[in-house]
Design a protein around this motif. Structure first.
Motif, PDB file in Angstrom:
ATOM      1  N   LEU A 182       0.418   8.028   3.857  1.00  0.00           N
ATOM      2  CA  LEU A 182       1.371   9.092   4.195  1.00  0.00           C
ATOM      3  C   LEU A 182       2.745   8.844   3.580  1.00  0.00           C
ATOM      4  CD1 LEU A 182       0.460   9.658   7.956  1.00  0.00           C
ATOM      5  CD2 LEU A 182      -0.057  11.168   6.030  1.00  0.00           C
ATOM      6  N   SER A 183       2.951   7.649   3.065  1.00  0.00           N
ATOM      7  CA  SER A 183       4.216   7.372   2.378  1.00  0.00           C
ATOM      8  C   SER A 183       4.446   8.361   1.237  1.00  0.00           C
ATOM      9  CB  SER A 183       4.217   5.946   1.829  1.00  0.00           C
ATOM     10  OG  SER A 183       3.144   5.766   0.906  1.00  0.00           O
ATOM     11  N   GLY A 184       3.356   8.934   0.721  1.00  0.00           N
ATOM     12  CA  GLY A 184       3.473   9.879  -0.379  1.00  0.00           C
ATOM     13  C   GLY A 184       4.162  11.180  -0.026  1.00  0.00           C
ATOM     14  N   VAL A 185       4.302  11.467   1.259  1.00  0.00           N
ATOM     15  CA  VAL A 185       4.994  12.688   1.690  1.00  0.00           C
ATOM     16  C   VAL A 185       6.424  12.706   1.157  1.00  0.00           C
ATOM     17  CG1 VAL A 185       5.917  13.915   3.698  1.00  0.00           C
ATOM     18  CG2 VAL A 185       3.568  13.040   3.734  1.00  0.00           C
ATOM     19  N   ILE A 217       0.835  -1.194   0.000  1.00  0.00           N
ATOM     20  CA  ILE A 217       0.000   0.000   0.000  1.00  0.00           C
ATOM     21  C   ILE A 217       0.877   1.253   0.000  1.00  0.00           C
ATOM     22  CG2 ILE A 217      -1.895   1.186   1.169  1.00  0.00           C
ATOM     23  CD1 ILE A 217      -2.507  -1.640   0.020  1.00  0.00           C
ATOM     24  N   CYS A 218       1.970   1.213   0.734  1.00  0.00           N
ATOM     25  CA  CYS A 218       2.881   2.362   0.790  1.00  0.00           C
ATOM     26  C   CYS A 218       3.526   2.649  -0.557  1.00  0.00           C
ATOM     27  CB  CYS A 218       3.971   2.112   1.837  1.00  0.00           C
ATOM     28  SG  CYS A 218       3.379   2.100   3.539  1.00  0.00           S
ATOM     29  N   LEU A 219       3.671   1.635  -1.389  1.00  0.00           N
ATOM     30  CA  LEU A 219       4.296   1.832  -2.702  1.00  0.00           C
ATOM     31  C   LEU A 219       3.533   2.840  -3.553  1.00  0.00           C
ATOM     32  CD1 LEU A 219       5.330  -1.806  -3.720  1.00  0.00           C
ATOM     33  CD2 LEU A 219       6.858   0.112  -3.214  1.00  0.00           C
ATOM     34  N   ILE A 220       2.218   2.871  -3.447  1.00  0.00           N
ATOM     35  CA  ILE A 220       1.429   3.776  -4.282  1.00  0.00           C
ATOM     36  C   ILE A 220       1.721   5.231  -3.925  1.00  0.00           C
ATOM     37  CG2 ILE A 220      -0.896   4.447  -4.981  1.00  0.00           C
ATOM     38  CD1 ILE A 220       0.098   1.704  -5.987  1.00  0.00           C
ATOM     39  N   GLY A 221       1.810   5.545  -2.654  1.00  0.00           N
ATOM     40  CA  GLY A 221       2.178   6.895  -2.250  1.00  0.00           C
ATOM     41  C   GLY A 221       3.576   7.252  -2.714  1.00  0.00           C
ATOM     42  N   TYR A 222       4.488   6.305  -2.597  1.00  0.00           N
ATOM     43  CA  TYR A 222       5.873   6.526  -3.033  1.00  0.00           C
ATOM     44  C   TYR A 222       5.944   6.767  -4.529  1.00  0.00           C
ATOM     45  CZ  TYR A 222      10.692   5.256  -4.237  1.00  0.00           C
ATOM     46  OH  TYR A 222      11.963   5.230  -4.754  1.00  0.00           O
ATOM     47  N   ALA A 279      11.637  12.325  -2.371  1.00  0.00           N
ATOM     48  CA  ALA A 279      12.820  12.473  -1.519  1.00  0.00           C
ATOM     49  C   ALA A 279      13.820  11.346  -1.766  1.00  0.00           C
ATOM     50  CB  ALA A 279      12.406  12.478  -0.050  1.00  0.00           C
ATOM     51  N   LYS A 280      15.071  11.619  -1.433  1.00  0.00           N
ATOM     52  CA  LYS A 280      16.082  10.573  -1.490  1.00  0.00           C
ATOM     53  C   LYS A 280      15.729   9.508  -0.463  1.00  0.00           C
ATOM     54  CE  LYS A 280      21.069   9.791  -1.153  1.00  0.00           C
ATOM     55  NZ  LYS A 280      22.393  10.394  -0.893  1.00  0.00           N
ATOM     56  N   ASN A 281      15.854   8.246  -0.832  1.00  0.00           N
ATOM     57  CA  ASN A 281      15.427   7.138   0.029  1.00  0.00           C
ATOM     58  C   ASN A 281      13.960   7.305   0.432  1.00  0.00           C
ATOM     59  OD1 ASN A 281      18.061   5.918   0.077  1.00  0.00           O
ATOM     60  ND2 ASN A 281      18.679   7.444   1.603  1.00  0.00           N
ATOM     61  N   GLY A 282      13.169   7.793  -0.510  1.00  0.00           N
ATOM     62  CA  GLY A 282      11.777   8.116  -0.220  1.00  0.00           C
ATOM     63  C   GLY A 282      10.940   6.934   0.207  1.00  0.00           C
ATOM     64  N   LEU A 283      11.228   5.750  -0.321  1.00  0.00           N
ATOM     65  CA  LEU A 283      10.432   4.587   0.063  1.00  0.00           C
ATOM     66  C   LEU A 283      10.643   4.247   1.532  1.00  0.00           C
ATOM     67  CD1 LEU A 283       8.530   2.296  -0.549  1.00  0.00           C
ATOM     68  CD2 LEU A 283      10.458   0.978  -1.469  1.00  0.00           C
ATOM     69  N   ILE A 284      11.892   4.269   1.976  1.00  0.00           N
ATOM     70  CA  ILE A 284      12.196   3.967   3.371  1.00  0.00           C
ATOM     71  C   ILE A 284      11.562   5.014   4.289  1.00  0.00           C
ATOM     72  CG2 ILE A 284      14.014   3.685   5.098  1.00  0.00           C
ATOM     73  CD1 ILE A 284      13.946   1.451   3.064  1.00  0.00           C
ATOM     74  N   LYS A 285      11.789   6.288   3.980  1.00  0.00           N
ATOM     75  CA  LYS A 285      11.232   7.356   4.810  1.00  0.00           C
ATOM     76  C   LYS A 285       9.705   7.326   4.807  1.00  0.00           C
ATOM     77  CE  LYS A 285      15.134  10.480   3.928  1.00  0.00           C
ATOM     78  NZ  LYS A 285      15.556  11.740   3.256  1.00  0.00           N
ATOM     79  N   GLY A 286       9.141   7.132   3.617  1.00  0.00           N
ATOM     80  CA  GLY A 286       7.690   7.105   3.510  1.00  0.00           C
ATOM     81  C   GLY A 286       7.080   5.931   4.244  1.00  0.00           C
ATOM     82  N   TYR A 287       7.740   4.786   4.157  1.00  0.00           N
ATOM     83  CA  TYR A 287       7.230   3.599   4.841  1.00  0.00           C
ATOM     84  C   TYR A 287       7.244   3.805   6.353  1.00  0.00           C
ATOM     85  CZ  TYR A 287       6.751  -1.196   6.474  1.00  0.00           C
ATOM     86  OH  TYR A 287       6.329  -2.329   7.139  1.00  0.00           O
TER      87      TYR A 287
END
Length: 226
Positions: free
Chosen positions: A139-142, A90-95, A146-154
């Protein structure tokens, strides 16, 4: 400060909490804030409609999230479980597509969770446990750009779900705290933190593996090209 939003109620089972008028109002405001963020924040604001590609990938992510949520590595006695990376899908979609798309997908996922495995005590509990908690995964879409956005977003998404799970545990399930010699807030923090932190840790370890990093990069390219 907490007593302004919830009222402690003590009985033979221990102390639990009930929402005050201000508490109910706060929940409504939080939901409205989430919806406003979904409408006005992120690059997808300029694209009010999902493209066919976004719809397809969002549907695939929801399907993968539903399937993996049923594969439980560990299940808690009063609800909640460590699943096979279900939150990640689910977080992947925001990312990939930004905050608006992420929230819309996550809220839709929350409704599906409600339909497939409902546990409803009241309307506020239903909203917090299903719509708010699962919706927070968007909220992963925030950090979509960003760099390393998937990790931060997750991490942000899991913290968002943890916040609502904590509220639910404290307010609606606090009576179980006495069985463990804890106050309702501490019980909820520990109980919900246990399974969410475990799944988050497993997911972050998997995401750190070089082959997985490569696949995630390829998936993002495929999902966002054009």
């Amino acid at each position: 400060m907490l007593s302004f939003f919830v009222t402690p109620v003590t009985d033979e089972w221990g102390t639990t909490y009930q929402l005050t008028t201000a508490g109910y109002t706060a929940l409504v405001i939080i939901m409205l804030a989430i919806l406003l963020l979904a409408c006005y924040i992120g690059n997808s604001v300029k694209k009010p409609h999902f493209s066919t590609r976004q719809l397809v990938f969002s549907a695939m992510a929801i399907a993968a999230g539903m399937v993996t949520s049923m594969i439980k590595l560990f299940e808690m006695p009063m609800g909640g479980s460590v699943t096979l990376l279900s939150m990640l899908f689910i977080c992947l979609i925001g990312y990939w597509y930004g905050l608006r798309a992420g929230l819309m997908t996550a809220i839709a996922y929350g409704f599906l969770q409600l339909i497939s495995d409902p546990y409803i005590l009241s309307l506020p509990q239903m909203l917090v446990d299903y719509i708010f908690a699962f919706g927070a995964l968007g909220l992963s879409g925030v950090f979509s750009k960003a760099k390393n956005g998937l990790i931060k977003g997750y991490i942000l998404a899991v913290l968002g779900r943890y916040f609502f799970a904590f509220l639910s545990g404290m307010i609606f399930f606090g009576t179980y705290a006495a069985d463990y010699g804890m106050s309702a807030p501490v019980y909820s923090l520990v109980y919900n933190g246990a399974y969410l932190a475990a799944e988050a840790a497993i997911t972050l370890i998997v995401l750190a593996l070089p082959p997985v990093k490569k696949v995630m990069g390829q998936l993002k390219t495929l999902a966002t090209q054009g």
